[in-house]
Design an enzyme around this catalytic site. Structure first.
Site, mmCIF file in Angstrom:
data_model
loop_
_atom_site.group_PDB
_atom_site.id
_atom_site.type_symbol
_atom_site.label_atom_id
_atom_site.label_comp_id
_atom_site.label_asym_id
_atom_site.label_seq_id
_atom_site.Cartn_x
_atom_site.Cartn_y
_atom_site.Cartn_z
ATOM 1 N N ARG A 176 39.049 35.505 33.750
ATOM 2 C CA ARG A 176 37.864 35.214 34.568
ATOM 3 C C ARG A 176 36.697 34.680 33.734
ATOM 4 O O ARG A 176 35.542 35.006 33.988
ATOM 5 C CB ARG A 176 37.438 36.461 35.351
ATOM 6 C CG ARG A 176 38.485 36.990 36.302
ATOM 7 C CD ARG A 176 38.837 35.989 37.399
ATOM 8 N NE ARG A 176 39.948 36.481 38.207
ATOM 9 C CZ ARG A 176 41.227 36.205 37.989
ATOM 10 N NH1 ARG A 176 41.572 35.415 36.992
ATOM 11 N NH2 ARG A 176 42.173 36.689 38.758
ATOM 12 N N SER A 226 35.845 39.693 44.910
ATOM 13 C CA SER A 226 35.880 40.805 43.960
ATOM 14 C C SER A 226 34.595 40.819 43.135
ATOM 15 O O SER A 226 34.271 39.829 42.479
ATOM 16 C CB SER A 226 37.086 40.675 43.028
ATOM 17 O OG SER A 226 38.290 40.731 43.759
ATOM 18 N N GLU A 296 32.155 40.410 37.815
ATOM 19 C CA GLU A 296 32.787 39.096 37.928
ATOM 20 C C GLU A 296 31.828 38.118 38.596
ATOM 21 O O GLU A 296 31.764 36.946 38.249
ATOM 22 C CB GLU A 296 34.084 39.206 38.737
ATOM 23 C CG GLU A 296 34.821 37.906 38.913
ATOM 24 C CD GLU A 296 36.167 38.105 39.575
ATOM 25 O OE1 GLU A 296 36.469 37.347 40.515
ATOM 26 O OE2 GLU A 296 36.920 39.014 39.163
#
Length: 305
Positions: A176, A226, A296
């Site tokens: 990520r 998320s 994130e």
């Protein structure tokens, strides 16, 4: 530089209706939060982006770039300077097993175009709500797939408005993350190398992933997907759930009852509600399990005065 002057000049450079003052940025994020942009522009091609960058550099005006706002929280005080939305830069071409997609194209749409051409490799992206540019920026992934697996190169624009082509290695992909979080390059287009496949098999896999997503994720409410990265050898949602935080609400934002890894805007929540809830969840999980959850989702903009 007076923002009225900025607005007036950029209105001569971009098409009518593509330059706005005091635009509410909550209208440009999936979670429906965010204050005003001083000047909001939506270029339709690379030349217009270059013109905006050169003008901003000349007068030292800060510039912030947005994709489709799926993985970002814009603070309630909004964004100073020029905010550039890339949602109109959406071209996609297919040549053999290669797809070239521009930054504003939805990665979901690109995965469907791959399906239409019997190309396999992007099935994992069929439920990712972000743009191509955003997907490269954070090395988006799902269900075992990642953008880095299929990307071969990308065209970027430097902070000086210069075009460059970068190979995959230059992206420094990780979980990520990519090099773009630490430089001033703007992702303009990506080249994906896929493989020939069987339409029915590709579609069946995409249908299965879509079913999993729809059955497990709170798609009925605005969210940014998320919120946290997956911690080593664990899952953020599992830790949040086991901390008893599902249903925890601050203001109009709550930890989803359907999936603990999501925070949903259930009642006109604000960016500050999201930020406060993120900090509360991080603090609670760390106290209970000794694990510090890493965000994130990106947080940008100014606090409300």
């Amino acid at each position: 530089m007076n923002m009225q002057e900025v607005y007036e000049y950029l209105s001569t450079v971009l098409p009518e209706g593509h330059v706005k003052q005091d635009e509410m940025l909550k209208n440009h994020t999936h979670i429906k939060v965010g204050g005003k942009a001083d000047v909001f522009v939506a270029p339709t091609n690379y030349d217009e982006i270059q013109e905006v960058i050169k003008y901003a550099n000349k007068y030292n005006i800060p510039v912030t770039f947005l994709g489709n706002g799926s993985n970002v929280i814009i603070k309630d005080g909004g964004i100073r300077g020029i905010t550039v939305s890339l949602i109109h830069i959406t071209g996609v071409t297919v040549t053999g097993t290669t797809i070239v997609a521009q930054c504003g194209a939805a990665i979901i749409d690109v995965s469907r175009i791959a399906l239409d051409h019997n190309l396999t490799g992007l099935e994992f992206a069929c439920g990712i709500p972000g743009s191509v540019g955003g997907a490269l920026y954070m090395n988006a992934g799902a269900y075992g797939g990642e953008i880095s697996f299929v990307l071969t190169e990308a065209v970027v624009m430097t902070g000086d408005g210069e075009l460059r082509t970068l190979t995959k290695e230059a992206f420094e992909f990780g979980y990520r993350k990519s090099v773009f979080a630490n430089n001033h390059y703007i992702i303009l287009e990506a080249r994906f190398e896929l493989e020939e496949g069987v339409y029915e098999e590709i579609k069946a896999k995409m249908d299965d992933l879509t079913f999993k997503r729809e059955s497990k994720q709170p798609l009925e409410y605005p969210s940014c997907g998320s919120v946290f990265k997956r911690p080593p050898n664990n899952f953020a949602g599992k830790l949040i759930q086991e901390s008893g935080l599902q249903g925890k609400r601050i203001g109009g934002v709550e930890v989803s009852l359907k999936h603990a890894g999501f925070m949903v805007n259930v009642d006109n929540g604000t960016a500050q509600d999201y930020i406060d809830l993120i900090h509360f969840v991080q603090k609670t999980v760390e106290e209970k399990f000794g694990v510090k959850l890493e965000r994130e989702v990106r947080i940008i903009g100014e606090d409300k005065e």
